[in-house]
Design a protein around this motif. Structure first.
Motif, PDB file in Angstrom:
ATOM      1  N   UNK A  63       0.855  -1.188   0.000  1.00  0.00           N
ATOM      2  CA  UNK A  63       0.000   0.000   0.000  1.00  0.00           C
ATOM      3  C   UNK A  63       0.892   1.238   0.000  1.00  0.00           C
ATOM      4  N   UNK A  64       0.963   1.915  -1.144  1.00  0.00           N
ATOM      5  CA  UNK A  64       1.745   3.141  -1.272  1.00  0.00           C
ATOM      6  C   UNK A  64       0.939   4.299  -0.692  1.00  0.00           C
ATOM      7  N   UNK A  65       1.633   5.208   0.035  1.00  0.00           N
ATOM      8  CA  UNK A  65       0.971   6.379   0.606  1.00  0.00           C
ATOM      9  C   UNK A  65       1.812   7.623   0.334  1.00  0.00           C
ATOM     10  N   UNK A  66       2.761   7.895   1.232  1.00  0.00           N
ATOM     11  CA  UNK A  66       3.635   9.060   1.063  1.00  0.00           C
ATOM     12  C   UNK A  66       5.028   8.591   0.634  1.00  0.00           C
ATOM     13  N   UNK A  67       5.078   7.629  -0.293  1.00  0.00           N
ATOM     14  CA  UNK A  67       6.324   6.961  -0.684  1.00  0.00           C
ATOM     15  C   UNK A  67       6.238   6.529  -2.149  1.00  0.00           C
ATOM     16  N   UNK A 113       1.425  -7.529  -5.184  1.00  0.00           N
ATOM     17  CA  UNK A 113       0.759  -6.470  -5.936  1.00  0.00           C
ATOM     18  C   UNK A 113       0.938  -5.136  -5.213  1.00  0.00           C
ATOM     19  N   UNK A 114       0.780  -4.061  -5.955  1.00  0.00           N
ATOM     20  CA  UNK A 114       0.985  -2.719  -5.396  1.00  0.00           C
ATOM     21  C   UNK A 114      -0.250  -1.857  -5.663  1.00  0.00           C
ATOM     22  N   UNK A 115      -0.599  -1.027  -4.696  1.00  0.00           N
ATOM     23  CA  UNK A 115      -1.813  -0.215  -4.816  1.00  0.00           C
ATOM     24  C   UNK A 115      -1.615   1.174  -4.227  1.00  0.00           C
ATOM     25  N   UNK A 116      -2.374   2.108  -4.753  1.00  0.00           N
ATOM     26  CA  UNK A 116      -2.467   3.466  -4.198  1.00  0.00           C
ATOM     27  C   UNK A 116      -3.933   3.838  -4.175  1.00  0.00           C
ATOM     28  N   UNK A 117      -4.357   4.509  -3.105  1.00  0.00           N
ATOM     29  CA  UNK A 117      -5.751   4.930  -2.969  1.00  0.00           C
ATOM     30  C   UNK A 117      -5.822   6.446  -2.874  1.00  0.00           C
ATOM     31  N   UNK A 118      -6.574   7.058  -3.779  1.00  0.00           N
ATOM     32  CA  UNK A 118      -6.932   8.465  -3.599  1.00  0.00           C
ATOM     33  C   UNK A 118      -7.994   8.491  -2.504  1.00  0.00           C
ATOM     34  N   UNK A 138       2.636  -7.345 -17.391  1.00  0.00           N
ATOM     35  CA  UNK A 138       1.344  -7.052 -16.776  1.00  0.00           C
ATOM     36  C   UNK A 138       1.412  -6.548 -15.358  1.00  0.00           C
ATOM     37  N   UNK A 139       2.627  -6.243 -14.872  1.00  0.00           N
ATOM     38  CA  UNK A 139       2.746  -5.650 -13.532  1.00  0.00           C
ATOM     39  C   UNK A 139       2.310  -4.188 -13.620  1.00  0.00           C
ATOM     40  N   UNK A 140       1.358  -3.801 -12.794  1.00  0.00           N
ATOM     41  CA  UNK A 140       0.837  -2.443 -12.817  1.00  0.00           C
ATOM     42  C   UNK A 140       0.549  -1.979 -11.397  1.00  0.00           C
ATOM     43  N   UNK A 141       0.399  -0.693 -11.244  1.00  0.00           N
ATOM     44  CA  UNK A 141      -0.047  -0.107  -9.978  1.00  0.00           C
ATOM     45  C   UNK A 141      -1.571  -0.075  -9.983  1.00  0.00           C
ATOM     46  N   UNK A 142      -2.175  -0.668  -8.983  1.00  0.00           N
ATOM     47  CA  UNK A 142      -3.626  -0.608  -8.822  1.00  0.00           C
ATOM     48  C   UNK A 142      -3.992   0.715  -8.159  1.00  0.00           C
TER      49      UNK A 142
END
Length: 506
Positions: A21-25, A45-50, A94-98
């Motif tokens: 879970x990406x936040x301030x990084x 897997x990697x994700x970022x949430x607005x 197919x590696x992507x940021x969710x």
């Protein structure tokens, strides 16, 4: 010694799947949470949430053209590309940021269950709201047998890592810095070798793949970020660092002059983690060790950042209250005149050119030089007698690099309510500051074109100029430029009385 320092060499039991879970990084290199996830799980897997809990209040305050949201949005594309490149390097297409838009607590819980992960990895965020959010996420995940692991990444030393000999947190900077430097060993500055373990990055399942949301779909609109040519993402951070490294040796001599290219301009990248604090500290530490005074001073600025973060951790009450409790009793100005003065300060209409130029720089660019942050904060609290929390909130709304710990620390320093603060009886004279740090008025002329034709010696205090000089420069006090809204000498006396009354009671 191995590339990974001792505190990173444990061999965790492998998991089947994990979510980062990406936040301030917002970078894919030298990233603690990503590194630990890649070493712990077969698929990552990697994700970022607005996060609507952060974004919705901005919209409610009329900040739809927020440069920070646009900076984050623009920085996610290079992060996505970097993750995809890491995957390709290891034969993983197919590696992507969710990327999701919603309430982070619910979105991370939903993603973790959809991906059937055993753990979520993130980096520490010690802001009170972030700690509360993480506690909620941890509780939700635990119901499904999913762990939340968080790591230090945003600072060199955090929380209880630098304590006094008595085991207490420091509240004075100089002994903290000395202890910080004494504790520093090379392995604290080593990068996390994400690239070595990137084979664990997994392609995004088609069933949950989504397109990157547009700014408009988030409820925001374009700001002037690109017109200002503010570099974004980790490529932008790299470019700024490369530009600053040759200038670092001069930092001690150039840092206080707003018209000079002295700072690194990396603060927004540190705020959102598009560069690694370890990279910056490593570069500064090496040059300081080789005798560079500029590098030594810049490294101290990075230590100040750690200092304020540990203050927030140990004393969360500072988010809303004075570090020194007796100063919560200060009697600040209220009423019609105070509101008029606050509006004039916000809009750059105080009649003091350096203050007004700085406030207009903030409004137009989202940036303010550090020396000027001190000047305008001192002016608000000690010339206008207005509560530091109002200035802190204004900065929080408008600074590109807004960071709660540093912003709070800076405002409490200027208001003399914080730890190791400016003594309450030491009050910046805005005219003296102007003459000292913008002697030719170059910065003032850039943001106050109405004063551009005044000679250097008059531009710092136009009210002292003769009418004939004002007329020759096309300046009309009270017309195209305001007269001073307060007299500094009189305001200084009121401030001394205000603080003395608190000291007497305490």
């Amino acid at each position: 010694m191995s590339h990974a320092p001792p505190h990173r060499t444990h061999e965790p039991a492998p998991l089947d799947a994990a979510l980062v879970w990406f936040r301030r990084d917002l970078r894919a290199h030298d990233h603690a949470a990503l590194y630990h996830a890649l070493r712990s799980a077969r698929r990552v897997w990697c994700a970022f949430v607005f996060d609507r809990d952060i974004l919705d209040p901005l919209l409610e305050r009329g900040l739809a053209a927020d440069r920070r949201v646009e900076f984050i949005h623009a920085s996610l594309a290079p992060l996505d590309e970097a993750l995809a490149a890491l995957g390709r390097d290891h034969g993983r297409e197919g590696v992507r940021l969710l990327v999701r838009h919603g309430h982070a607590v619910a979105e991370i819980d939903r993603l973790a269950r959809e991906l059937h992960v055993q753990a979520v990895y993130a980096n520490h965020d010690d802001e009170p709201a972030a700690l509360q959010r993480d506690a909620q996420v941890r509780g939700l995940l635990a119901r499904h047998g999913i762990a939340l692991h968080t790591s230090k990444d945003h600072v060199i030393f955090e929380r209880k890592e630098v304590l006094s000999a008595a085991g207490a947190p420091y509240s004075v900077f100089t002994p903290y810095r000395n202890a910080w430097l004494k504790k520093l060993e090379p392995f604290f500055l080593e990068a996390y070798p994400v690239e070595k373990h990137a084979a664990a990055l997994a392609p995004v399942p088609e069933a949950i793949a989504t397109q990157m949301p547009t700014l408009e779909s988030l409820g925001f609109r374009r700001s002037n970020l690109h017109e200002l040519k503010i570099p974004v993402g980790w490529p932008g951070a790299c470019a700024l660092l490369e530009d600053f490294l040759p200038r670092m040796a001069e930092y001690d001599r150039t840092r206080d002059f707003p018209a000079v290219k002295g700072p690194s301009y990396l603060s927004v990248h540190l705020r959102f983690g598009t560069c690694s604090i370890r990279t910056l500290a490593r570069e500064a530490h090496a040059r300081a060790g080789a005798g560079s005074e500029g590098a030594r001073v810049w490294l101290s600025e990075l230590v100040w950042r750690d200092f304020y973060h540990q203050i927030l951790h140990h004393h969360p009450r500072v988010a809303g209250h004075a570090f020194k409790p007796e100063y919560d009793a200060l009697h600040w100005e209220h009423g019609k005149h105070a509101e008029q003065h606050f509006a004039a300060w916000c809009e750059g209409r105080s009649g003091y050119p350096l203050v007004d130029a700085a406030m207009r720089q903030l409004a137009q660019t989202g940036y303010m030089h550090n020396r000027l942050r001190m000047v305008v904060a001192s002016f608000l609290t000690k010339d206008l007698g207005i509560d530091w929390r109002r200035g802190e909130q204004h900065f929080a709304d408008h600074l590109n690099d807004f960071d709660l710990a540093a912003n709070n620390g800076g405002w409490q320093w200027a208001a003399s309510t914080g730890c190791d603060a400016q003594p309450w009886f030491r009050i910046f004279n805005p005219v003296t500051q102007s003459r000292r740090f913008d002697p030719q008025g170059r910065f003032i002329r850039r943001y106050l074109p109405a004063l551009a034709k005044l000679p250097d010696e008059l531009i710092h205090a136009p009210w002292e100029a003769r009418p004939v000089d004002l007329a020759a420069a096309g300046v009309e006090l009270g017309g195209n430029y305001p007269a001073p809204i307060v007299r500094h000498a009189e305001a200084r006396e009121r401030t001394l009385a205000r603080y003395a009354a608190v000291k007497k009671r305490s």
